[in-house]
Design a protein around this motif. Structure first.
Motif, mmCIF file in Angstrom:
data_model
loop_
_atom_site.group_PDB
_atom_site.id
_atom_site.type_symbol
_atom_site.label_atom_id
_atom_site.label_comp_id
_atom_site.label_asym_id
_atom_site.label_seq_id
_atom_site.Cartn_x
_atom_site.Cartn_y
_atom_site.Cartn_z
ATOM 1 N N PHE A 265 0.833 -1.212 0.000
ATOM 2 C CA PHE A 265 0.000 0.000 0.000
ATOM 3 C C PHE A 265 0.866 1.261 0.000
ATOM 4 N N ILE A 266 1.915 1.270 0.817
ATOM 5 C CA ILE A 266 2.802 2.435 0.893
ATOM 6 C C ILE A 266 3.506 2.657 -0.432
ATOM 7 N N ILE A 267 3.984 1.572 -1.054
ATOM 8 C CA ILE A 267 4.676 1.720 -2.346
ATOM 9 C C ILE A 267 3.719 2.260 -3.402
ATOM 10 N N THR A 268 2.487 1.708 -3.444
ATOM 11 C CA THR A 268 1.497 2.168 -4.433
ATOM 12 C C THR A 268 1.135 3.633 -4.205
ATOM 13 N N LEU A 269 0.931 4.006 -2.936
ATOM 14 C CA LEU A 269 0.601 5.387 -2.614
ATOM 15 C C LEU A 269 1.735 6.328 -2.991
ATOM 16 N N SER A 270 2.961 5.902 -2.728
ATOM 17 C CA SER A 270 4.118 6.736 -3.063
ATOM 18 C C SER A 270 4.214 6.958 -4.567
#
Length: 294
Positions: A265-270
């Protein structure tokens, strides 16, 4: 009346002199003959040491001025020499006895002078007791391959030990050699108690009923009940189940899954934020550039 003493020379018995000469000569011959075998001692206390068919013959004493050679034979065969001219007091005979573990074997240890090149004398030797591997080899300590407790079921699997007995180029297991003669005994008890229970199997697996929510400890022992002696192996090391470990394992996988989803989720959001910033930068650049004149 005084008796006159003989005044002539004293005569010796020629037969006695000859006898003394012959006796002295015989002693010298015996000493000379024994000088070539000084220190050659006969072996004693011959003992078979065998576990899972790994078989070694041991004896005493340690040699000083002599060496040993071991010979082995079964009832229908000839003597075969092994471990030539050694100064050890043991000889590994495994490769001979595994050819037929149900045969009856005998061995003997020959003593000969050390560094006696061309020695032609008859060597001294001692015979061993007879040895039947199938009936007499000790069973090694078994190993627990795996175990699992789910609810009221405890499953324990015993590792099938490999031996040096071969058939068609493949090493056989204890189960292959002994078949149904080999059984296992499982001793088990609640971790909070000392009262042991026992169950037997002719396979390598146990599946027993236990109390739900209780931790259990256990070990196993190999048994060949058809033997008169050497029926049982040493017991395996003790293993114990642990519900706390099971809960920790489940929690570990749950936490790992949550962390994995969070990282994705963090990678996608970034990436989304990066693309948005890049798009805004392009728009601002177009808005701030001067209009082209026709």
């Amino acid at each position: 009346m005084d008796m006159a003493s003989p005044t002539g020379p004293r005569l010796t018995c020629p037969e006695a002199a000859v006898s003394r000469t012959l006796l002295l000569g015989w002693v010298l011959v015996q000493v000379a003959g024994a000088s070539g075998t000084t220190g050659v001692l006969v072996a004693y206390n011959l003992t078979w040491k065998s576990t899972n068919f790994k078989t070694i013959l041991e004896w005493e004493p340690k040699p000083i001025n002599h060496v040993y050679t071991v010979q082995i034979s079964h009832r229908l065969g000839n003597w075969k020499s092994k471990c030539y001219s050694i100064t050890d007091t043991e000889c590994d005979l495994t490769d001979e006895i595994v050819k037929d573990v149900k045969q009856t074997y005998s061995a003997r240890v020959l003593s000969t002078p050390a560094n006696a090149t061309g020695y032609t004398g008859e060597p001294k030797y001692t015979n061993s007791p007879e040895f039947i591997p199938y009936l007499e080899t000790n069973l090694g300590r078994p190993t627990i391959q795996s175990f699992e407790q789910i609810g009221t079921k405890l499953n324990v699997t015993v590792q099938d030990t490999r031996t040096l007995v071969r058939m068609n180029g493949t090493f056989l297991s204890l189960r292959d050699v002994f078949g149904e003669d080999l059984s296992y005994t499982l001793y088990y008890w609640k971790a909070s108690s000392t009262g042991k229970k026992m169950v037997k199997t002719n396979t390598n697996e146990f599946l027993i009923e236990v109390d739900k929510g209780q931790n259990y400890c256990f070990n196993v022992q190999a048994v060949i009940a058809s033997r008169k002696t050497n029926q049982k192996s040493p017991e395996s090391p003790i293993e114990c189940t642990s519900h706390e470990k099971g809960v920790f394992k489940d929690m570990f996988f749950i936490i790992g899954a949550v962390v994995f989803v969070a990282i994705i989720f963090i990678i996608t959001l970034s990436l989304c934020l990066y693309k948005c910033r890049k798009a805004k930068t392009r728009r601002r650049g177009k808005e701030s550039s001067p209009l082209s004149v026709a």
